[in-house]
Design an enzyme around this catalytic site. Structure first.
Site, short mmCIF file in Angstrom:
data_model
loop_
_atom_site.label_atom_id
_atom_site.label_comp_id
_atom_site.label_asym_id
_atom_site.label_seq_id
_atom_site.Cartn_x
_atom_site.Cartn_y
_atom_site.Cartn_z
CB ALA A 87 -0.95 -0.01 1.20
CB ILE A 97 -5.43 -2.10 -6.02
CG1 ILE A 97 -5.75 -1.96 -7.51
CG2 ILE A 97 -6.52 -2.94 -5.33
CD1 ILE A 97 -5.76 -3.26 -8.28
CB SER A 137 -2.58 -10.62 -12.48
OG SER A 137 -2.46 -10.32 -13.86
CE1 TYR A 181 2.10 -9.20 -10.74
CE2 TYR A 181 1.00 -9.69 -12.82
CZ TYR A 181 0.97 -9.17 -11.54
OH TYR A 181 -0.20 -8.62 -11.06
#
Length: 250
Positions: free
Chosen positions: A11, A17, A152, A161
């Site tokens: 964060a 997000i 994702s 990733y």
């Protein structure tokens, strides 16, 4: 009345997000501990101000009535996840929601990914998430808790990733079954293409054109779903990978 406590990772940037999730939960009555990794935020061209944003988020959360603690942490270090949980729970009390929104994400494909990059992606995105789950489950109060992880399916041209997120998916779904006896639910959210600073103009135009709604997702769109998943209203929802992408994947 005692406020519930959430621990969020990743964060550190105002356009991210996790920032939207943190402020949404604080407005709903949660106390919020959050982590970020300043070195990563400074080396990645993602916008925001990594030297000022964490302090600004603390101020915003406090303005919403939340107690908060900020932790700058490199999750590639295997000792760090347990330390995060210990420090957050010592400062704010037992954690009842764990939101995994951190990520190492450096574009590379099958032919040009280095061993170092591959290992770091899995250390941060997969191993650290597993260790955070372990530490969270060990301290969760008798009434149970919630786990939500951001995921994702973007893997082409972003192999370490996407592969590390795929492994995360399997771990969180396993947690839904293995930790159910502790009153813990565990779910994943795939928010689709959300512009958190990584899109250039060409990418933004192309992805917007591919959206049935004609707009990209926003951090707030993801935060609204996470708000539900950590609430008591979602007590019967677990082991799910929820694609909340405005129809992008249809």
């Amino acid at each position: 009345m005692t406020r519930p406590v959430a621990l969020l990772t990743g964060a550190g940037r105002s356009n991210g997000i996790a920032w939207a999730i943190a402020t949404t939960l604080a407005a709903d009555g949660w106390d919020v501990a959050f982590s970020h990794f300043g070195d990563y935020d400074r080396r990645m061209p993602l916008g925001g101000d990594p030297d000022r944003d964490p302090a600004a988020l603390v101020a915003e959360l406090q303005g919403l009535g939340a107690r908060t603690i900020v932790l700058d942490a490199d999750l590639a270090d295997p000792s760090v996840p347990a330390q995060l949980v210990a420090e957050a729970s010592a400062a704010l009390g037992p954690i009842t929601a764990l939101v995994l929104s951190h990520a190492e994400s450096v574009d590379s494909g099958i032919l040009d990914t280095t061993l170092e990059s591959f290992d770091r992606h899995f250390a941060v995105n997969t191993r650290a998430s597993w260790l955070l789950l372990q530490a969270f489950a060990a301290q969760v109060p008798s009434e149970g808790g919630r786990v939500v992880a951001l995921t994702s399916d973007h893997v082409v041209g972003n192999v370490p990733y996407g592969a590390s997120k795929g492994a995360l998916d399997r771990i969180v779904i396993a947690a839904a079954r293995e930790l159910a006896s502790r009153g813990i639910t565990a779910n994943l959210v795939n928010p689709g293409p959300v512009d958190t600073g990584w899109m250039d103009d060409e990418t933004r135009i192309a992805l917007t054109a591919a959206q049935p709604s004609g707009r990209l997702g926003t951090p707030d769109d993801a935060a609204r779903l996470v708000r539900f998943l950590v609430s008591d209203d979602a007590r019967w929802v677990t082991g799910q990978l929820i694609v909340s992408d405005g129809g992008f994947s249809i």
